[in-house]
Design a protein around this motif. Structure first.
Motif, PDB file in Angstrom:
ATOM      1  N   PRO A   1       0.992  -1.135  -0.128  1.00  0.00           N
ATOM      2  CA  PRO A   1      -0.038  -0.205   0.107  1.00  0.00           C
ATOM      3  C   PRO A   1       0.910   1.341  -0.024  1.00  0.00           C
ATOM      4  CG  PRO A   1      -0.641  -1.566   1.665  1.00  0.00           C
ATOM      5  CD  PRO A   1       0.539  -2.152   0.886  1.00  0.00           C
ATOM      6  N   ILE A   2       0.504   2.162  -0.887  1.00  0.00           N
ATOM      7  CA  ILE A   2       1.295   3.335  -0.897  1.00  0.00           C
ATOM      8  C   ILE A   2       0.271   4.393   0.074  1.00  0.00           C
ATOM      9  CG2 ILE A   2       2.132   5.298  -1.914  1.00  0.00           C
ATOM     10  CD1 ILE A   2       2.463   3.787  -4.700  1.00  0.00           C
ATOM     11  N   ASN A   3       0.771   5.020   1.111  1.00  0.00           N
ATOM     12  CA  ASN A   3       0.035   5.777   1.977  1.00  0.00           C
ATOM     13  C   ASN A   3       0.839   6.777   2.618  1.00  0.00           C
ATOM     14  OD1 ASN A   3       1.491   4.339   4.089  1.00  0.00           O
ATOM     15  ND2 ASN A   3      -0.077   2.562   4.283  1.00  0.00           N
ATOM     16  N   ARG A   4       0.494   7.386   3.845  1.00  0.00           N
ATOM     17  CA  ARG A   4       1.243   8.423   4.557  1.00  0.00           C
ATOM     18  C   ARG A   4       2.363   8.004   5.110  1.00  0.00           C
ATOM     19  NH1 ARG A   4      -1.770  13.036   4.863  1.00  0.00           N
ATOM     20  NH2 ARG A   4      -3.809  12.888   4.334  1.00  0.00           N
ATOM     21  N   GLU A   5       2.591   6.620   5.288  1.00  0.00           N
ATOM     22  CA  GLU A   5       3.849   6.011   5.759  1.00  0.00           C
ATOM     23  C   GLU A   5       4.934   5.832   4.884  1.00  0.00           C
ATOM     24  OE1 GLU A   5       4.064   5.950   9.046  1.00  0.00           O
ATOM     25  OE2 GLU A   5       1.945   7.000   9.131  1.00  0.00           O
ATOM     26  N   THR A   6       4.414   5.832   3.526  1.00  0.00           N
ATOM     27  CA  THR A   6       5.410   5.242   2.467  1.00  0.00           C
ATOM     28  C   THR A   6       6.426   6.442   2.102  1.00  0.00           C
ATOM     29  OG1 THR A   6       3.644   4.050   1.466  1.00  0.00           O
ATOM     30  CG2 THR A   6       5.569   4.622   0.285  1.00  0.00           C
TER      31      THR A   6
ATOM     32  N   ARG B   1      -2.345  12.072  -4.200  1.00  0.00           N
ATOM     33  CA  ARG B   1      -3.190  11.161  -4.054  1.00  0.00           C
ATOM     34  C   ARG B   1      -2.777  10.226  -2.799  1.00  0.00           C
ATOM     35  NH1 ARG B   1      -3.321   6.277  -8.718  1.00  0.00           N
ATOM     36  NH2 ARG B   1      -5.177   4.867  -7.904  1.00  0.00           N
ATOM     37  N   PHE B   2      -1.730   9.894  -2.439  1.00  0.00           N
ATOM     38  CA  PHE B   2      -1.372   9.072  -1.181  1.00  0.00           C
ATOM     39  C   PHE B   2      -1.082   9.703  -0.138  1.00  0.00           C
ATOM     40  CE2 PHE B   2      -0.638   6.767  -5.277  1.00  0.00           C
ATOM     41  CZ  PHE B   2      -1.672   5.634  -5.121  1.00  0.00           C
ATOM     42  N   GLY B   3      -0.603  10.852   0.019  1.00  0.00           N
ATOM     43  CA  GLY B   3       0.182  11.765   1.101  1.00  0.00           C
ATOM     44  C   GLY B   3       1.373  11.102   1.636  1.00  0.00           C
ATOM     45  N   CYS B   4       2.200  10.240   0.410  1.00  0.00           N
ATOM     46  CA  CYS B   4       3.329  10.018   0.827  1.00  0.00           C
ATOM     47  C   CYS B   4       4.408  11.030   0.826  1.00  0.00           C
ATOM     48  CB  CYS B   4       3.681   8.666  -0.275  1.00  0.00           C
ATOM     49  SG  CYS B   4       3.746   9.076  -2.105  1.00  0.00           S
TER      50      CYS B   4
END
Length: 281
Positions: free
Chosen positions: A64-69, A88-91
Motif C-alpha cells: 500500500p502507498i500511504n502516508r507512511e510510505t 493522491r496518497f500523502g506519501c
C-alpha cells in the motif's frame, strides 16, 4: 562542492539545463514531466496520458502507498510524478534529478501547489545518489535510465537505497533483445550512447542483485504514439516558441521525434513497466 559526472551523464545534464531544452519541454511536453504517456485515444493530451502512466504504475505497486510510505523518484524531471503521488496518497517523496534548471521549476511548482512539505528535490545523478542505505519503500523511475552510461550501476544504487522488501518500478525506452546492430543509430546518436537497455538486460541485472521479478508489462505501441503526439503538438504550437527556442533546436527536435516514431514502429524498440522487489533478508 560541485559533483563530478561521467561524460554521458554530463552530456545529459548540459542538454536538459539548456534554455532551448527547458523551454521546449516545459511548453510542449505537458509542463509536468518528460515521460511517456499511456494514451486512451490518438488525440488525447500529453498531460492526461502522462498522468495515466503514473496512476497505472501506482496500481501495480504491491505494498500500500500511504502516508507512511517513503518513495524516491530518480530522474524526476519537473516532478509531476512526485506531485501526483503526494496528492493522491500523502506519501513522502524525494525527487532526484540531474538538471538544476528543471529542479528549480519543480521546487516552485511544489510550493505553489502546497506540496513542498511532502516533496524534497535533490540535484544529482541516479548512479551515485546522496541518500542513505535502505531508506525507501519504493524507488520509482520513468524513462530516464536510458541516459546512463552504466545502467547496471544505477540498479546497484537502487538496491542500496531500497529497504529490504522494497519495490523498484520503472519504465524505459529499450531495444528489443534481437535488435540488429545499426538499426537504432539515429536514436543513439541523438542521446550520445552506444546502446539502449533491454528487458533481458534489466531482468538479468535484477537477478544478479537477488531481486524478485514481479513482471514486465509491455506497452510498446504507446512509445511511437507518444512521440508522434509530441511531434504533432510541436508542429501545431511552434509559433509559441518563436524567439524563445532556436530554430536549429526545433528542427533537430522534429528529426529526433520522427526517429523515435520510426524506431517504435520498426519492431526494434520496446517500452513498458518493469517491476522488482528486493528480498526481505
Amino acid at each position: 562542492m560541485s559533483q563530478e559526472y561521467s561524460e554521458a551523464v554530463e552530456t545529459a545534464r548540459a542538454y536538459y539545463n539548456s534554455e532551448d531544452a527547458d523551454t521546449f519541454y516545459y511548453t510542449i511536453w505537458g509542463g509536468e514531466d518528460l515521460h511517456i504517456g499511456m494514451y486512451a485515444s490518438e488525440d488525447e493530451s500529453i498531460y492526461d496520458a502522462s498522468v495515466r502512466t503514473v496512476h497505472h504504475m501506482a496500481e501495480l505497486v504491491k505494498q500500500p502507498i500511504n502516508r507512511e510510505t517513503r518513495l524516491c523518484d530518480i530522474g524526476a524531471g519537473y516532478g509531476g510524478t512526485a506531485r501526483h503521488l503526494a496528492k493522491r496518497f500523502g506519501c513522502t517523496v524525494d525527487a532526484l534529478n540531474l538538471s538544476e534548471v528543471e529542479n528549480e521549476r519543480d521546487r516552485h511548482m511544489n510550493q505553489d501547489q502546497g506540496l513542498d512539505h511532502l516533496i524534497s528535490v535533490y540535484d544529482g545523478s541516479f548512479d551515485a545518489t546522496p541518500f542513505s542505505d535502505a531508506l525507501y519503500d519504493v524507488v520509482w523511475c520513468q524513462d530516464s535510465i536510458l541516459h546512463a552510461d552504466d545502467r547496471a550501476a544505477v540498479l546497484r544504487e537502487v538496491d542500496r537505497i531500497l529497504k529490504p522488501g522494497g519495490e523498484f518500478i520503472f519504465t524505459d525506452p529499450m531495444q528489443t533483445d534481437e535488435c540488429p546492430e545499426g538499426v537504432l543509430d539515429p536514436i543513439l546518436k541523438r542521446i550520445h550512447l552506444p546502446s539502449l537497455g533491454s528487458v533481458a538486460f534489466y531482468k538479468e541485472t535484477g537477478a544478479k542483485l537477488g531481486w524478485e521479478d514481479l513482471g514486465f508489462e509491455d506497452h510498446t505501441p504507446q512509445l511511437p504514439r507518444h512521440y508522434g503526439r509530441v511531434l504533432e503538438e510541436l508542429e501545431h504550437r511552434e509559433h509559441e516558441l518563436a524567439g524563445q527556442v532556436s530554430q536549429e533546436y526545433i528542427d533537430h527536435m522534429k528529426e529526433g521525434l520522427r526517429n523515435w516514431v520510426n524506431g517504435g514502429n520498426s519492431g526494434y524498440l520496446t517500452w513498458g513497466v518493469l517491476h522488482f522487489r528486493k528480498p526481505e533478508g
